[in-house]
Design an enzyme around this catalytic site. Structure first.
Site, PDB file in Angstrom:
ATOM      1  N   LYS A  35      -7.925  -1.718   2.464  1.00 43.09           N
ATOM      2  CA  LYS A  35      -7.086  -2.920   2.370  1.00 43.09           C
ATOM      3  C   LYS A  35      -6.715  -3.484   3.734  1.00 43.09           C
ATOM      4  CE  LYS A  35      -2.966  -0.048   1.830  1.00 43.09           C
ATOM      5  NZ  LYS A  35      -2.198   0.725   0.868  1.00 43.09           N
ATOM      6  N   ARG A 127       8.607   4.725  -3.857  1.00 42.47           N
ATOM      7  CA  ARG A 127       7.712   3.610  -4.081  1.00 42.47           C
ATOM      8  C   ARG A 127       7.188   3.787  -5.502  1.00 42.47           C
ATOM      9  NH1 ARG A 127       2.725   1.479  -0.345  1.00 42.47           N
ATOM     10  NH2 ARG A 127       1.511   2.482  -1.999  1.00 42.47           N
TER      11      ARG A 127
HETATM   12  C1  LIG Z   1      -2.386   2.005   1.344  1.00 46.00           C
HETATM   13  C2  LIG Z   1      -2.354   3.209   0.496  1.00 46.00           C
HETATM   14  C3  LIG Z   1      -2.835   4.432   0.989  1.00 46.00           C
HETATM   15  C4  LIG Z   1      -3.348   4.606   2.405  1.00 46.00           C
HETATM   16  O1  LIG Z   1      -2.289   4.988   3.255  1.00 46.00           O
HETATM   17  P1  LIG Z   1      -2.544   5.271   4.812  1.00 46.00           P
HETATM   18  O2  LIG Z   1      -1.200   5.664   5.320  1.00 46.00           O
HETATM   19  O3  LIG Z   1      -3.072   4.034   5.426  1.00 46.00           O
HETATM   20  O4  LIG Z   1      -3.522   6.402   4.907  1.00 46.00           O
HETATM   21  C5  LIG Z   1      -2.843   5.526   0.122  1.00 46.00           C
HETATM   22  N1  LIG Z   1      -2.372   5.418  -1.139  1.00 46.00           N
HETATM   23  C6  LIG Z   1      -1.894   4.276  -1.642  1.00 46.00           C
HETATM   24  C7  LIG Z   1      -1.398   4.238  -3.036  1.00 46.00           C
HETATM   25  C8  LIG Z   1      -1.854   3.131  -0.833  1.00 46.00           C
HETATM   26  O5  LIG Z   1      -1.372   1.988  -1.334  1.00 46.00           O
END
Ligand SMILES: *Cc1c(COP(=O)(O)O)cnc(C)c1O
Length: 352
Positions: A35, A127
């Site tokens: 992303k 979250r």
């Molecule tokens: C963006 C995201 C990640 C990746 O996290 P990083 O800290 O960039 O490794 C993992 N899990 C979910 C659900 C995310 O939204």
């Protein structure tokens, strides 16, 4: 033409392979999270050269355009309004709402498919996910009756909203849930997706509990750092992405504004210390493309601030002139913003 974001494909490939190897050694499959760079085509092609198992993104629009043989995962909880796209363009989605899962079941039924889900649990970061203290068994019991949904596993997300760092004690909450579900329904969950880039320190310290068998990694691949303590990971690159911007004005000026001081262009009160005259450069980039707080100073620069379309930098040497280009390393948020801006040109280096 500047600004441009420079993407070193070979360094990205190195980071991918290095960390994937480390994860596999510890029994973890990996989802590479795309992303932050909007699932850029060239970077997807690099991922396709690796043995990483899954490609994950938070936007279904990105998953739709990704060309890969790998399994595609939707990270953000699906919107009810997009369940048809979700079952069509993702092989697995992360979920926490029964209403959505039932809609996914119906959407999957309509195209005669089975859709896999990971049920997310919130173990304290606040979250996404079912709060770990709630009574989740009735919901799972319903999910298991859905004919076009496969409960592939469970997952959790830490260090995202609440800043909760993964520890043995915190992750134990997920283990209890896993064992509770497996025992209660006499099933075995395929995937326990236990973390993101903040789990890497535990992985390296051999402390990541072995019931976890999958990690979802974005930031560590692009910046070579873990995110629990913000430490650089040895043998990984922190400069896969760099920004280049051009000097459009360079003058010696005071460090203190002159006159009655009010607010800056973004409503913040003016706040300056007098450091005498300095070499001040203006670069052709601004907040519309990136927040200046997300650019990292090199030895020659001291970023002073920015407005919508100007970045103001103190230069510590006299070697620059108008028309020269400065290069900056970036934070995660910096890469995110720059890759999302249509005004920033993408330049690929070290094509494979
Ligand atoms: C963006 C995201 C990640 C990746 O996290 P990083 O800290 O960039 O490794 C993992 N899990 C979910 C659900 C995310 O939204």
């Amino acid at each position: 033409m500047y600004p441009s974001i420079h993407i070193n494909l070979e360094k990205y490939r190195h980071n991918l392979n290095y960390l994937h190897h480390l994860s596999k050694e510890h029994g973890q499959s990996v989802m590479v999270v795309t992303k932050v760079f909007c699932a850029d085509r060239k970077l997807i092609d690099v991922i396709n050269t690796t043995a990483i198992e899954y490609i994950a993104d938070s936007k279904i629009e990105n998953l739709k355009k990704i060309k890969t043989e790998k399994m595609k995962v939707l990270l953000r909880i699906p919107q009810l309004s997009q369940v048809n796209e979700v079952v069509k363009y993702s092989d697995l989605s992360l979920n926490s709402e029964l209403k959505v899962i039932e809609a996914l079941d119906l959407a999957a039924k309509n195209i005669n498919q089975k859709h896999r889900i990971l049920l997310m649990f919130d173990i304290g970061d606040l979250r996404e996910g079912i709060f770990y203290k709630s009574d989740y068994l009735p919901m799972i019991s319903k999910i298991l009756t859905l004919e076009h949904i496969e409960l592939f596993g469970i997952g959790t997300n830490l260090t995202c909203f609440g800043g909760v760092i993964p520890t043995a004690e915190t992750l134990n909450k997920l283990q209890i849930i896993k064992e509770d579900i497996e025992k209660h329904f006499s099933i075995s969950l395929n995937m326990i997706s236990g973390g993101n880039s903040s789990a890497i320190q535990m992985l390296k310290d051999e402390k990541l509990p072995s019931f976890i068998n999958n990690l979802r990694i974005g930031e560590a691949f692009v910046l070579g750092r873990e995110t629990a303590y913000g430490k650089q990971i040895e043998n990984m690159f922190d400069d896969v992405f760099t920004l280049k911007a051009e000097i459009v004005e360079l003058k010696e000026k005071p460090s203190m504004p002159e006159g009655l001081l009010g607010f800056d262009a973004f409503g913040k009160p003016a706040n300056f210390t007098d450091r005498g005259n300095m070499n001040r450069a203006i670069l052709g980039i601004g907040r519309q493309d990136v927040d200046c707080e997300n650019l990292i100073d090199g030895p020659d620069t001291n970023i002073l601030g920015c407005s919508s379309d100007h970045l103001i930098v103190e230069l510590k040497t006299n070697q620059y002139a108008v028309g020269n280009v400065l290069t900056f390393k970036l934070t995660y948020a910096g890469i995110l913003r720059l890759m999302t801006s249509p005004y920033v040109r993408r330049v690929y280096e070290n094509n494979l």
